[in-house]
Scaffold this motif. Structure first.
Motif, short mmCIF file in Angstrom:
data_model
loop_
_atom_site.label_atom_id
_atom_site.label_comp_id
_atom_site.label_asym_id
_atom_site.label_seq_id
_atom_site.Cartn_x
_atom_site.Cartn_y
_atom_site.Cartn_z
N LEU A 182 0.86 -1.17 0.00
CA LEU A 182 0.00 0.00 0.00
C LEU A 182 0.90 1.23 0.00
O LEU A 182 1.86 1.30 0.77
CB LEU A 182 -0.88 0.03 1.25
N MET A 183 0.60 2.19 -0.85
CA MET A 183 1.39 3.42 -0.87
C MET A 183 0.68 4.41 0.04
O MET A 183 -0.26 5.10 -0.34
CB MET A 183 1.54 3.95 -2.29
N LEU A 184 1.15 4.47 1.28
CA LEU A 184 0.49 5.22 2.34
C LEU A 184 1.08 6.62 2.46
O LEU A 184 2.25 6.78 2.79
CB LEU A 184 0.63 4.47 3.67
N THR A 185 0.27 7.63 2.18
CA THR A 185 0.70 9.00 2.39
C THR A 185 0.75 9.26 3.89
O THR A 185 -0.19 8.95 4.62
CB THR A 185 -0.28 9.99 1.72
N LEU A 186 1.86 9.82 4.37
CA LEU A 186 2.05 10.03 5.80
C LEU A 186 0.86 10.79 6.38
O LEU A 186 0.58 11.91 5.98
CB LEU A 186 3.35 10.81 6.05
N PRO A 187 0.15 10.20 7.33
CA PRO A 187 -1.04 10.86 7.86
C PRO A 187 -0.72 11.83 8.99
O PRO A 187 0.32 11.72 9.66
CB PRO A 187 -1.86 9.68 8.39
N SER A 188 -1.60 12.77 9.20
CA SER A 188 -1.57 13.54 10.43
C SER A 188 -2.15 12.66 11.54
O SER A 188 -3.02 11.82 11.29
CB SER A 188 -2.42 14.81 10.30
N VAL A 189 -1.66 12.85 12.76
CA VAL A 189 -2.15 12.06 13.88
C VAL A 189 -2.82 12.99 14.89
O VAL A 189 -2.19 13.91 15.41
CB VAL A 189 -1.01 11.27 14.57
N VAL A 190 -4.09 12.74 15.12
CA VAL A 190 -4.87 13.50 16.10
C VAL A 190 -4.86 12.73 17.41
O VAL A 190 -5.23 11.54 17.44
CB VAL A 190 -6.31 13.71 15.61
N GLY A 191 -4.44 13.38 18.47
CA GLY A 191 -4.46 12.75 19.78
C GLY A 191 -5.79 12.99 20.47
O GLY A 191 -6.36 14.08 20.38
#
Length: 895
Positions: free
Chosen positions: A245-254
C-alpha cells in the motif's frame, strides 16, 4: 534481490533466542530524532519504512525525507509516501469472494497475456472468515440457529465451493468456516499476535503484527495495539500479491481521555459520544491515537469497541498503544507464554510500550475528552454520529414522522396491536462492535434476567435476535446462567455472524410489512451495531438506532422508540406495577463480579483449538486446479470481464459527459452498492427472475458479489437514494438527457452506452462513507462512470475509485456543485487528463442547452504518484496483470 543494509538492524535476546530487529531507536539516534515525542502510530510507520528499505522498496533518501517531515511537520512540502506492506491480510466472505473471483480471473488474464499464471499467488498470509452470509430468516424460537445455518448452506454452496477451492489452489490462504464467529472478534481473540517473526537473509526478524482488511471495521484490532485498517478488496488483492500500500504520511490526532465512566454508563455510550465528537472535529483520512490517564481505565474489549468505530468517526484508525493491559488480555485469551514474552520484549526494546503516566506525544491536534461526562445514549435515526440522550429519542421519532400519521391496527396470529409512529419492529444484539465486549453482553443478560423476574415480556410484533461475535460469548453467558432469560424474551441465538448489522436482518412478519407498505407506518429498529444508514438494516424500517445490548433489550420490552426511558415505564410487571429501566438496570458490582469469575483462558483454548466445523462445510468437495472451473449457468459466480479493462493513458479530456446521478451529502457505499435484500421489482431482481431464480432464493446483494452482471444492476439501487435529477423520487432512478426519459440508473446508463456517452457523478460531502465496499467503485465503472465530482470523499472509497480507474475530483472549499448553479442537465468536459499531477488541479467545464458555459477548477484527489500510475493503467487490477505478464515478473515476485 537487493542486499539488505544492516545499518539500522539490532539484535534482541528473548527467551534464549536471538532475533534481528529494524531498530527505530537506532534510526532516531542517528538522526537526532526525539522518538518519545512521536505518536506511537508514527513510530510504527517508521519501522515499516525501515522494513521497506530492507526489501528494496525504499531507499535512504526516502527515510531521510520521512524523518525531515516528522521533525518539521509544519513546513509546506509534499507528504512522504511510505510503501506499507502489512504482515497479514484479513477478509470476510462478502468481500473475500469477489477477491478470489478476481484472483482466479487474473490468473487467466496473465496466461492469456503470455505470463506465468502460477505467479498469481498470495505471498502475504491471508485469513478469510465466513461471517456475513447467515441471515436472520428465523428468530425467537429454540432452533433458530440450526434453521438459519441450514438455509445459509443451501443458498451459498457455490460461494463456499469457491472459498474451499481458493484455500487449496492459492498459497498462504486459510478459511474459517461459517459458525466460527465475526471476523474482527476472531482477529482480536485469536489471529492477532501483536508481534511476528520472519526468516530473512540476516536471521530471524521480529516485527510488529499489522493487518489490512477488506472490512472497514478491521480498525477494531487497534484496540490491541496492532495497526490495521480497512482497504478495498482490489487493494487487498494487490497486497496479497506482494504490492505494498502506498500510504501518504497521515496527520495524527491525539484524543486525551481523562476520568472514568460513571456507574451505569456503558462502553457503547462512550463510543457513540466519541463518534459524534470526532466526526464534528473532522478526522477523515487521519490517524487517531488515544492517550491520557483515562486509557488506564479501559479494558482491551472497551478499547476495541472504540477502535472498531473509527470508520464512523472518519479516521483511518483509532490506535491504542501496547501496554500492560495488552499483556493481560493476551494472557486471558490463552495466547502462549512464549508469544507474550516476545510482545513485551519487542515493544519495550523499540520504545513502543506505553507507560501509564508517561508524557503525552506531540500530536497534530489534541482533543480532550472526559469519560465522566458520558451519559446513556443512542445514535440515530440514520447515522452513527447522530448521538441522542435517552430523553431526546422521542423527539427524534416525532421529527422524522411529520406530518404525524394515525396509529394503525395490526393482527398478528391471535393478538391485535395498535401501533403508532416509532413502533419497534426489530431489536438485535449483533455486530463486532459490542459482542466482543463481555461487560455489555453480561449486562444485557442480567437486565433480561431481572426483567423476566418482574414479569416483563417483549411484544410479539418485535423481531428479536442475538448473534454473538464468537462461541466464547455463548460459553460465558451459559456459565453465568443468563441464556434462559434472554431466550424467554426472544433473544435466542440466531447465528454467529454479522447478520442484522450488515443488513441480513431477514423478513419481518408479513402483516407488518403490509402495514408499512400500505398504511405508511414509520417503523423503528434498534441494534447494538455500528451502522444505521438509510435502507441498510431492513427496507421496511426507516428509523434505525444504535444502542448498547442492554438498551436494545429495554427498547424491545417497551416495543417502541417513542419513549423516554428515564421517565416512562418499560411496561407493567406480573404484579401490575410499572417497571422502569432504573428498576432492572444491572449494578456495576454485579457485572464486575461476573467478569472476574467467568472469563478464563480455557474458554478461548476450547473454542480455537477444538473449533466446531459444520458437517456441511466438510462435505463440500473440490479438486485442486490452477484455474477455477467456472459454471456457465451460475448466478453467484461469473468470470469478470473488467480485469481486461482499457488504460486511461490515451484521452486528454473527458468530453461532453452526462450526469448519471446528482447527489447530496453523506452518500454511503450502501447507497452506491446495497448489501442487503434484492428487490424483485428492481433491475437485479428482474435479472435473477430471468435466470429462473425464485425470490425466496435471491439471497442478499452481499452474497452475490461474485456476479458482476447482477452487481452492476444493483449500482445505486438503494431504495432511499435521492437522485436530485428527479425531484421527490426515492430509489435507483435517473433521467436521460436530452430525452428527459426517467428510468432506472442501470437502464439509463446502458442507454448512454449505446451512444458512447461518458458519465459522471456529482455529490456533496462525505461521499462514499461507510463500508469498504469495492463494488461501490466497480459498479459505477461498469455503468460507464469516468469521474466523480464531490465536495469531499471518505478515505477508503476515494482509493477504491482510483483503483478502478475512476477519477475523483474535489470541489474547492466553499464551492460545492450547488453554489455553481449546476442542475445536472449540462454537458461536462474535464480537461488535462494526460497531464494530471498527484494532488494537483484540473479544469472542468459545464455547458447548458442555451450555450452558457460555466468553468471552474477542481482538486485532483489522486494523492500520490503511485495512485497516479494506477489511474493511468486503468486500475490496479490491470496494473497487476500488466506487471505479472512481463518476462521479469518472476524475479519481481520473488523479491
Amino acid at each position: 534481490m537487493q542486499t539488505v543494509n544492516p545499518a539500522f538492524q539490532r539484535s534482541l535476546e528473548c527467551a534464549g533466542q536471538t532475533y534481528r530487529v529494524w531498530s527505530i531507536q537506532a534510526l532516531a539516534s542517528s538522526y537526532q530524532l526525539e522518538l518519545e515525542t512521536l505518536p506511537f502510530s508514527l513510530r510504527l510507520l517508521l519501522e515499516a519504512q525501515l522494513r521497506a528499505f530492507g526489501r528494496g522498496l525504499s531507499d535512504l533518501a526516502a527515510i531521510e525525507a520521512l524523518i525531515n517531515q516528522l521533525q518539521q511537520p509544519d513546513i509546506a512540502q509534499p507528504k512522504v509516501v511510505i510503501p506499507y506492506l502489512p504482515a497479514r491480510v484479513l477478509l470476510q466472505d462478502f468481500t473475500g469472494v469477489p477477491v478470489f473471483v478476481d484472483l482466479a480471473a487474473i490468473r487467466e488474464a496473465v496466461a492469456e497475456a503470455g505470463g506465468d499464471p502460477s505467479l498469481v499467488n498470495p505471498v502475504v498470509p491471508t485469513d478469510v472468515v465466513v461471517d456475513h452470509s447467515i441471515i436472520v430468516d428465523v428468530a425467537g424460537v429454540p432452533n433458530a440457529f440450526a434453521i438459519n445455518t441450514r438455509y445459509e448452506f443451501e443458498r451459498n454452496q457455490e460461494r463456499y465451493h469457491l472459498l474451499r477451492w481458493s484455500e487449496a489452489a492459492f498459497k498462504h490462504v486459510r478459511v474459517f468456516p461459517p459458525g466460527s464467529g465475526i471476523v474482527h472478534q476472531i482477529n482480536l481473540e485469536h489471529l492477532a499476535t501483536v508481534v511476528q517473526t520472519q526468516v530473512t537473509a540476516t536471521g530471524e526478524l521480529m516485527l510488529p503484527d499489522s493487518v489490512c482488511g477488506t472490512d472497514s471495521h478491521t480498525t477494531m484490532i487497534n484496540g490491541l495495539g496492532v495497526l490495521g485498517w480497512g482497504v478495498g478488496g482490489i487493494e487487498a488483492e494487490a497486497v496479497m500479491l506482494g504490492y505494498p500500500l502506498m500510504l501518504t504520511l497521515p496527520s495524527v490526532v491525539g484524543v486525551e481521555l481523562t476520568g472514568s465512566l460513571r456507574p451505569g454508563v456503558t462502553t457503547t455510550d462512550l463510543v457513540l459520544s466519541l463518534t459524534q465528537r470526532l466526526r464534528q472535529a473532522g478526522v477523515v483520512e487521519q490517524f487517531v491515537e488515544f492517550c491520557g490517564t483515562g486509557v488506564n481505565q479501559l479494558s482491551i474489549a472497551e478499547r476495541a469497541t472504540i477502535a472498531n468505530m473509527a470508520p464512523e468517526y472518519g479516521a483511518t484508525c483509532g490506535y491504542f498503544p501496547v501496554d500492560a493491559e495488552t499483556i493481560r488480555y493476551l494472557q486471558t485469551t490463552g495466547r502462549s507464554a512464549e508469544l507474550i514474552q516476545q510482545v513485551e520484549a519487542y515493544y519495550q526494546f523499540q520504545g513502543l510500550f506505553r507507560q501509564p503516566n508517561a508524557q503525552l506525544p506531540q500530536f497534530a491536534k489534541l482533543i480532550q475528552f472526559d469519560l465522566a461526562t458520558v451519559e446513556a445514549c443512542v445514535a440515530g435515526p440514520a447515522r452513527p454520529q447522530d448521538r441522542l440522550s435517552l430523553r431526546a429519542v422521542p423527539a427524534s421519532v416525532v421529527a422524522a414522522t411529520q406530518p404525524k400519521q394515525q396509529p394503525i391496527t395490526v393482527a398478528l396470529d391471535d393478538q391485535t396491536y395498535r401501533l403508532d409512529h416509532g413502533a419497534l419492529l426489530l431489536a438485535a444484539i449483533t455486530s463486532c462492535t459490542n459482542t466482543s465486549n463481555p461487560a455489555v453482553m453480561l449486562a444485557a443478560g442480567v437486565l433480561a434476567q431481572q426483567a423476566v423476574a418482574r414479569g416483563l415480556r417483549v411484544p410479539r410484533y418485535v423481531k428479536t435476535s442475538l448473534s454473538p461475535g464468537s462461541r466464547v460469548v455463548t460459553t460465558y453467558l451459559q456459565e453465568a446462567g443468563l441464556l434462559p432469560a434472554l431466550e424467554t424474551l426472544g433473544f435466542q441465538i440466531v447465528g454467529y455472524g454479522c447478520m442484522t448489522c450488515s443488513g441480513s436482518s431477514g423478513p419481518i412478519h408479513p402483516q407488518l410489512s403490509q402495514a408499512v407498505a400500505e398504511q405508511g407506518l414509520m417503523a423503528s429498529g434498534v441494534l447494538s451495531g455500528n451502522r444505521n444508514f438509510e435502507g441498510r438494516i431492513h427496507p421496511a424500517i426507516r428509523l434505525n438506532y444504535l444502542a448498547s445490548p442492554p438498551l436494545v433489550i429495554a427498547y424491545a420490552l417497551a416495543g417502541t422508540m417513542n419513549i423516554d426511558l428515564e421517565t416512562e415505564p418499560l411496561g407493567y410487571g406480573s404484579d401490575g406495577q410499572a417497571v422502569y429501566l432504573a428498576d432492572i438496570w444491572p449494578r456495576e458490582q454485579t457485572i464486575q463480579a461476573l467478569l472476574a469469575n467467568l472469563i478464563k483462558p480455557s474458554m478461548f483454548h476450547k473454542h480455537y483449538q477444538q473449533p466446531v466445523i459444520p458437517a456441511e462445510w466438510q462435505a463440500i468437495t473440490i479438486e485442486k486446479t490452477l484455474f477455477y472451473p467456472w459454471a456457465t449457468q451460475s448466478t453467484y459466480l461469473k468470470r469478470p470481464h473488467y480485469i481486461h479493462g482499457k488504460s486511461n493513458q490515451s484521452p486528454s479530456i473527458i468530453k461532453d459527459a452526462r450526469v448519471l446521478a446528482l447527489l447530496g451529502d453523506s452518500i454511503t457505499t450502501d447507497h452506491i452498492s446495497p448489501g442487503g435484500a434484492i428487490d424483485p421489482k428492481g433491475e437485479a431482481g428482474r435479472y435473477l427472475l430471468e435466470q429462473g431464480v425464485a425470490p425466496s432464493d435471491f439471497n442478499a446483494y452481499g452474497a452475490r458479489r461474485g456476479n458482476h452482471e447482477l452487481m452492476v444492476r444493483g449500482g445505486f439501487a438503494n431504495a432511499r437514494l435521492k437522485n436530485q435529477l428527479l425531484a421527490g423520487i426515492e430509489g435507483g432512478f435517473s433521467l436521460h438527457q436530452p430525452s428527459g426519459q426517467q428510468d432506472t440508473i442501470y437502464a439509463t446508463a446502458m442507454r448512454y452506452a449505446t451512444t458512447n456517452t461518458p458519465l459522471i457523478i456529482l455529490a456533496g460531502n462525505e461521499y462514499g462513507s461507510g463500508s469498504s465496499r469495492d463494488w461501490a467503485a466497480k459498479a459505477p465503472k461498469l455503468l460507464g462512470v469516468q469521474a466523480v465530482l464531490a465536495a469531499s470523499f471518505e478515505r477508503i472509497h476515494r482509493a477504491n475509485l482510483v483503483c478502478m480507474g475512476i477519477l475523483p475530483l474535489e470541489f474547492m472549499a466553499g464551492q460545492p456543485w450547488q453554489s455553481l448553479g449546476l442542475n445536472g442537465a449540462e454537458f461536462y468536459t474535464i480537461y488535462g487528463l494526460d497531464a494530471l499531477v498527484a494532488g494537483g488541479e484540473c479544469v472542468v467545464e459545464a455547458s447548458d442547452a442555451d450555450g452558457n458555459v460555466n468553468r471552474w477548477t477542481m482538486r485532483v484527489r489522486i494523492d500520490n504518484p503511485s495512485e497516479l500510475r494506477t489511474y493511468y493503467a486503468g486500475g490496479i487490477l490491470q496494473q497487476v496483470v500488466q506487471r505479472l505478464a512481463l518476462p521479469q515478473a518472476k524475479q519481481v515476485n520473488q523479491q
